[in-house]
Design an enzyme around this catalytic site. Structure first.
Site, PDB file in Angstrom:
ATOM      1  N   TYR A 127     -42.483  44.706  86.878  1.00  0.00           N
ATOM      2  CA  TYR A 127     -43.356  45.249  86.169  1.00  0.00           C
ATOM      3  C   TYR A 127     -44.338  46.181  86.989  1.00  0.00           C
ATOM      4  O   TYR A 127     -44.580  47.525  86.706  1.00  0.00           O
ATOM      5  CB  TYR A 127     -43.939  44.591  84.993  1.00  0.00           C
ATOM      6  CG  TYR A 127     -44.697  45.433  84.085  1.00  0.00           C
ATOM      7  CD1 TYR A 127     -44.093  46.034  82.824  1.00  0.00           C
ATOM      8  CD2 TYR A 127     -46.201  45.393  83.745  1.00  0.00           C
ATOM      9  CE1 TYR A 127     -44.591  46.672  81.982  1.00  0.00           C
ATOM     10  CE2 TYR A 127     -46.928  46.145  82.920  1.00  0.00           C
ATOM     11  CZ  TYR A 127     -46.013  46.662  82.013  1.00  0.00           C
ATOM     12  OH  TYR A 127     -46.818  47.154  80.916  1.00  0.00           O
ATOM     13  N   ALA A 128     -44.963  45.281  87.757  1.00  0.00           N
ATOM     14  CA  ALA A 128     -46.042  46.115  88.704  1.00  0.00           C
ATOM     15  C   ALA A 128     -45.433  47.157  89.503  1.00  0.00           C
ATOM     16  O   ALA A 128     -45.875  48.224  89.601  1.00  0.00           O
ATOM     17  CB  ALA A 128     -46.811  45.068  89.418  1.00  0.00           C
TER      18      ALA A 128
ATOM     19  N   ASP B   4     -31.354  54.651  74.059  1.00  0.00           N
ATOM     20  CA  ASP B   4     -31.484  53.624  75.509  1.00  0.00           C
ATOM     21  C   ASP B   4     -31.942  54.724  76.637  1.00  0.00           C
ATOM     22  O   ASP B   4     -30.887  55.349  77.113  1.00  0.00           O
ATOM     23  CB  ASP B   4     -30.119  52.967  76.021  1.00  0.00           C
ATOM     24  CG  ASP B   4     -30.441  51.921  77.188  1.00  0.00           C
ATOM     25  OD1 ASP B   4     -31.499  52.109  77.883  1.00  0.00           O
ATOM     26  OD2 ASP B   4     -29.664  50.922  77.452  1.00  0.00           O
ATOM     27  N   VAL B   5     -33.020  54.685  76.948  1.00  0.00           N
ATOM     28  CA  VAL B   5     -33.586  55.713  77.816  1.00  0.00           C
ATOM     29  C   VAL B   5     -32.991  55.440  79.164  1.00  0.00           C
ATOM     30  O   VAL B   5     -33.223  56.459  80.281  1.00  0.00           O
ATOM     31  CB  VAL B   5     -34.974  55.700  78.174  1.00  0.00           C
ATOM     32  CG1 VAL B   5     -35.608  56.125  76.729  1.00  0.00           C
ATOM     33  CG2 VAL B   5     -35.735  54.483  78.414  1.00  0.00           C
TER      34      VAL B   5
ATOM     35  N   LYS C 223     -44.446  50.256  87.395  1.00  0.00           N
ATOM     36  CA  LYS C 223     -45.759  50.847  86.929  1.00  0.00           C
ATOM     37  C   LYS C 223     -46.453  51.670  87.992  1.00  0.00           C
ATOM     38  O   LYS C 223     -47.072  52.635  87.775  1.00  0.00           O
ATOM     39  CB  LYS C 223     -46.656  49.955  86.356  1.00  0.00           C
ATOM     40  CG  LYS C 223     -46.191  49.462  84.882  1.00  0.00           C
ATOM     41  CD  LYS C 223     -45.909  50.694  84.029  1.00  0.00           C
ATOM     42  CE  LYS C 223     -45.485  50.003  82.526  1.00  0.00           C
ATOM     43  NZ  LYS C 223     -45.241  51.139  81.433  1.00  0.00           N
TER      44      LYS C 223
ATOM     45  N   GLY D 197     -39.985  54.989  73.173  1.00  0.00           N
ATOM     46  CA  GLY D 197     -40.711  53.558  72.857  1.00  0.00           C
ATOM     47  C   GLY D 197     -41.709  53.792  71.518  1.00  0.00           C
ATOM     48  O   GLY D 197     -42.697  52.980  71.640  1.00  0.00           O
ATOM     49  N   ALA D 198     -41.336  54.532  70.746  1.00  0.00           N
ATOM     50  CA  ALA D 198     -42.412  54.920  69.538  1.00  0.00           C
ATOM     51  C   ALA D 198     -42.204  54.108  68.151  1.00  0.00           C
ATOM     52  O   ALA D 198     -42.719  54.408  67.536  1.00  0.00           O
ATOM     53  CB  ALA D 198     -42.307  56.287  69.423  1.00  0.00           C
TER      54      ALA D 198
END
Length: 253
Positions: free
Chosen positions: A154-155, A63-64, A158, A13-14
């Site tokens: 998302y939570a 695509d990771v 993460k 994602g760089a």
């Protein structure tokens, strides 16, 4: 190994934001850098910018969440720059919504990129690190891991990365590989700007409102996170593993 010279780092994602800042910081630390992102043209621009400073870099599209693409990307990095010694799992997406409005695809997309992506990338690079008896993996979590309205996907992703971090630290430590996690608070990026647009708020006003809630009195910037990554991957951080560092301007930002 006591120097970063000729070590190879992969940052996912760089192509922009925290990932691009991290890639540039690691390059300034002496790493050859693979700028990995879905957006190949932008990844190549970041890599070209790094190369203009005299550091080896390549842009790689992948695509990771796709095992075949991850395998091909890491092989390309190995063949072009050398065996990866550092991995920063930064790739991420948001698909925010309240639980009763959240589509299956929104859940799957977020967990696929964050969790599956970190798993696939880490599994692929660890063999090089184990063979070298030295490696660094840094996973980008978030303060949202503590819970955030409208971000069940998302939570969860993460928070999962924090458990993933601690487990890999236990498994890989004896091979000279450390694994740590950084949990940013509010950072000014294209992703957070998109959030402001989605909820109909002026960007400057949104930043000011968020900054007012942060103890240090300002919003974060990508370089704040890149600096923390730089510490975790440094030769001197070999006795630091399995940690989650909140970079949020306070206990929670």
């Amino acid at each position: 190994m006591t120097s970063n010279s000729e070590k190879v780092a992969i940052v996912t994602g760089a192509a922009q934001g925290i990932g691009a800042a991290t890639a540039r910081r690691l390059a300034s630390d002496g790493f050859a850098v693979a700028v990995l992102d879905l957006k190949e043209d932008t990844a190549e621009k970041v890599a070209a910018d790094i190369e203009s400073s005299g550091v080896r870099a390549i842009g790689v599209s992948a695509d990771v969440s796709d095992a075949d693409q991850v395998r091909a990307a890491v092989t390309r990095v190995h063949d072009t720059l050398g065996a990866p010694a550092v991995l920063v799992n930064n790739a991420g997406v948001t698909r925010d919504n309240l639980l009763f409005k959240m589509a299956d695809a929104d859940w799957d997309a977020v967990l696929g990129v964050h969790l599956r992506g970190a798993f696939l990338m880490s599994r692929e690079v660890q063999r090089y690190m184990v063979a070298a008896s030295w490696g660094r993996i840094v996973n980008l979590s978030s303060t949202s891991a503590l819970g955030n309205r409208g971000q069940a996907n998302y939570a969860t992703a993460k928070a999962g990365l924090q458990g993933f971090t601690k487990t890999l630290a236990l498994e890989l430590g004896k091979f000279g590989v450390t694994v740590n996690s950084i949990a940013p608070g509010f950072v000014q990026t294209d992703m957070t700007k998109a959030t402001a647009q989605r909820i109909g708020q002026d960007w400057e006003a949104y930043v000011a409102a968020r900054a007012a809630q942060i103890p240090v009195g300002r919003a974060g910037v990508p370089d704040d996170i890149a600096h923390a990554v730089s510490f975790f991957v440094s030769p001197g951080a070999g006795f630091v593993s399995g940690q989650v560092l909140y970079v949020a301007g306070g206990p929670r930002g």
